[in-house]
Design a protein around this motif. Structure first.
Motif, PDB file in Angstrom:
ATOM      1  N   ASP A 245     -11.203 114.316 -14.244  1.00  0.00           N
ATOM      2  CA  ASP A 245     -11.707 113.151 -14.973  1.00  0.00           C
ATOM      3  C   ASP A 245     -13.226 113.137 -15.003  1.00  0.00           C
ATOM      4  OD1 ASP A 245      -9.159 112.276 -15.470  1.00  0.00           O
ATOM      5  OD2 ASP A 245      -9.431 110.294 -14.587  1.00  0.00           O
ATOM      6  N   LEU A 246     -13.831 113.511 -13.884  1.00  0.00           N
ATOM      7  CA  LEU A 246     -15.296 113.542 -13.822  1.00  0.00           C
ATOM      8  C   LEU A 246     -15.851 114.500 -14.878  1.00  0.00           C
ATOM      9  CD1 LEU A 246     -17.747 112.457 -12.137  1.00  0.00           C
ATOM     10  CD2 LEU A 246     -17.616 114.617 -10.871  1.00  0.00           C
ATOM     11  N   GLY A 247     -15.236 115.689 -14.962  1.00  0.00           N
ATOM     12  CA  GLY A 247     -15.698 116.658 -15.951  1.00  0.00           C
ATOM     13  C   GLY A 247     -15.444 116.216 -17.368  1.00  0.00           C
ATOM     14  N   ALA A 248     -14.346 115.492 -17.586  1.00  0.00           N
ATOM     15  CA  ALA A 248     -13.982 115.082 -18.944  1.00  0.00           C
ATOM     16  C   ALA A 248     -14.780 113.891 -19.439  1.00  0.00           C
ATOM     17  CB  ALA A 248     -12.487 114.752 -18.991  1.00  0.00           C
ATOM     18  N   THR A 249     -15.236 113.030 -18.526  1.00  0.00           N
ATOM     19  CA  THR A 249     -15.844 111.770 -18.971  1.00  0.00           C
ATOM     20  C   THR A 249     -17.310 111.598 -18.578  1.00  0.00           C
ATOM     21  OG1 THR A 249     -15.142 110.569 -16.970  1.00  0.00           O
ATOM     22  CG2 THR A 249     -13.587 110.638 -18.813  1.00  0.00           C
ATOM     23  N   VAL A 250     -17.769 112.267 -17.535  1.00  0.00           N
ATOM     24  CA  VAL A 250     -19.151 112.091 -17.046  1.00  0.00           C
ATOM     25  C   VAL A 250     -19.911 113.412 -17.080  1.00  0.00           C
ATOM     26  CG1 VAL A 250     -20.595 111.426 -15.083  1.00  0.00           C
ATOM     27  CG2 VAL A 250     -18.516 110.105 -15.613  1.00  0.00           C
ATOM     28  N   CYS A 251     -19.370 114.410 -16.402  1.00  0.00           N
ATOM     29  CA  CYS A 251     -20.027 115.725 -16.318  1.00  0.00           C
ATOM     30  C   CYS A 251     -19.579 116.567 -17.509  1.00  0.00           C
ATOM     31  CB  CYS A 251     -19.672 116.396 -14.996  1.00  0.00           C
ATOM     32  SG  CYS A 251     -20.733 117.787 -14.557  1.00  0.00           S
ATOM     33  N   THR A 252     -19.856 116.062 -18.700  1.00  0.00           N
ATOM     34  CA  THR A 252     -19.348 116.644 -19.938  1.00  0.00           C
ATOM     35  C   THR A 252     -20.136 117.900 -20.330  1.00  0.00           C
ATOM     36  OG1 THR A 252     -20.765 115.063 -21.087  1.00  0.00           O
ATOM     37  CG2 THR A 252     -18.449 114.464 -20.822  1.00  0.00           C
ATOM     38  N   PRO A 253     -19.569 118.736 -21.218  1.00  0.00           N
ATOM     39  CA  PRO A 253     -20.261 119.973 -21.589  1.00  0.00           C
ATOM     40  C   PRO A 253     -21.668 119.739 -22.115  1.00  0.00           C
ATOM     41  CG  PRO A 253     -18.000 120.052 -22.327  1.00  0.00           C
ATOM     42  CD  PRO A 253     -18.221 118.664 -21.817  1.00  0.00           C
ATOM     43  N   LYS A 254     -21.824 118.718 -22.954  1.00  0.00           N
ATOM     44  CA  LYS A 254     -23.135 118.399 -23.507  1.00  0.00           C
ATOM     45  C   LYS A 254     -23.558 117.008 -23.044  1.00  0.00           C
ATOM     46  CE  LYS A 254     -22.468 121.225 -27.659  1.00  0.00           C
ATOM     47  NZ  LYS A 254     -22.421 121.222 -29.147  1.00  0.00           N
TER      48      LYS A 254
END
Length: 354
Positions: free
Chosen positions: A191-200
């Motif tokens: 979830d962190l990668g999908a919503t906060v630590c996003t690709p851009k």
């Protein structure tokens, strides 16, 4: 390199954030609900190389039609692959059905709980086995998808490019995986990668791991993970044959069970190759000898490793034409297990041939 704070502190901070900010997903058990391993397994197989937004409607249709693994196992494989059409990577659908049958018939509908046993089931690799073990059964397992790789690369400022850095990133993820609430922790990192630590444009200012994140301190978070440059995709070519009977039925055939689009239905055609086909040359691969007429335009589709361009030729067959395959009425085409590529061919033919 400055190391992040202790794994215990990091996991506690992330779990506290997850308790406040967890995404509501149709396959995810809410607080107080019992986790259903069937829904976890089904969602994880669907999510392989596919986005949450794309998967959600398919998942809901699947569980409405087949609410248990026994129901899915009892379904005809063509019904399962047909319901899967549009999600891509069609071997997943065949493996999904095979796995359902094995678990329903040989394990009385119960999934194994450990990673090693899960990996022995059709269609379940290292990632999916770890996800099921952690999320469905609370086992400590290292769950690493693209989101987790990105978070680890930034947290530890790993500048080595993917895919070479995968093993290193997994080892870092393993060091942070807690004994307590491993399933929630796995979902929290994703979830962190999908919503906060996003690709851009990562939202570092609201990240629960803002302080220990080394890439943020160095000002390089947005550029990680680094990725090796990909070779350009080649373009292949083929011709599809749209053969129509006087009653309006169209000829379809089933692809071989293994390989790309294995076991799916298709509009018959040539093999796919680097060079263009002439219609005269391709006629030898047609389902029968006929007056084939090329339709204007081409059908374009992109697979993981190559682009494909298909020309479409059409012809009329006699009422008793003998051709290998099945004759499908136009009104029933939507019920066939046609992959996205073939649905494009159908739309093109319907628009240009009539």
């Amino acid at each position: 390199m400055v190391q992040p704070t202790s794994p215990v502190a990091n996991s506690a901070a992330l779990l506290a954030w997850y308790d406040r900010s967890a995404r509501v997903l149709p396959w995810r058990a809410r607080p107080g609900e019992t986790v259903d391993p069937y829904r976890v397994w089904l969602s994880e197989v669907m999510l392989q190389q596919t986005t949450v937004a794309a998967v959600a409607p398919y998942f809901l249709r699947f569980v409405e039609r087949w609410p248990t693994i026994e129901a899915l196992a009892a379904a005809p494989v063509d019904a399962v692959t047909g319901a899967w059409a549009g999600l891509g990577y069609y071997a997943r659908a065949r493996n999904l059905h095979a796995c359902a049958k094995l678990v329903a018939e040989w394990r009385h509908g119960r999934f194994p709980e450990d990673e090693e046993s899960l990996r022995k089931l059709p269609g379940i690799g290292d990632y999916t086995a770890a996800a099921i073990a952690a999320i469905a059964f609370g086992r400590k397992a290292v769950v690493v998808d693209g989101n987790v790789e990105r978070v680890m690369a930034r947290l530890f400022a790993v500048t080595d490019p993917l895919p070479g850095a995968k093993a290193h990133l997994k080892a870092l993820a393993a060091a942070l995986t807690p004994e307590v609430r491993p399933g929630d922790y796995a979902q929290a990192v994703m979830d962190l990668g999908a919503t906060v630590c996003t690709p851009k444009s990562p939202a570092c200012g609201i990240c629960p791991w803002m302080e220990p994140c080394q890439a943020r301190r160095l000002g390089i978070a947005a550029g990680l993970p680094a990725k090796a440059e990909k070779a350009p995709r080649p373009t292949r070519h083929g011709i599809a044959f749209w053969l129509i009977r006087p009653d309006g039925a169209v000829l379809l055939r089933r692809r071989p069970p293994h390989g790309l689009l294995g076991g799916m239905m298709e509009v018959p055609g040539t093999e796919w190759r680097d060079g263009l086909w002439s219609l005269d040359e391709a006629a030898a691969h047609a389902p029968l000898a006929a007056e084939w007429r090329p339709l204007p335009g081409r059908v374009a589709h992109t697979f993981t490793h190559f682009h494909l361009e298909l020309a479409v030729a059409t012809a009329k067959a006699g009422p008793r034409a003998a051709a290998r395959g099945i004759w499908c009425p136009l009104d029933n085409l939507g019920d066939q297990a046609l992959p996205t590529l073939m649905r494009k061919v159908v739309r093109h033919a319907l628009a240009k041939a009539y």
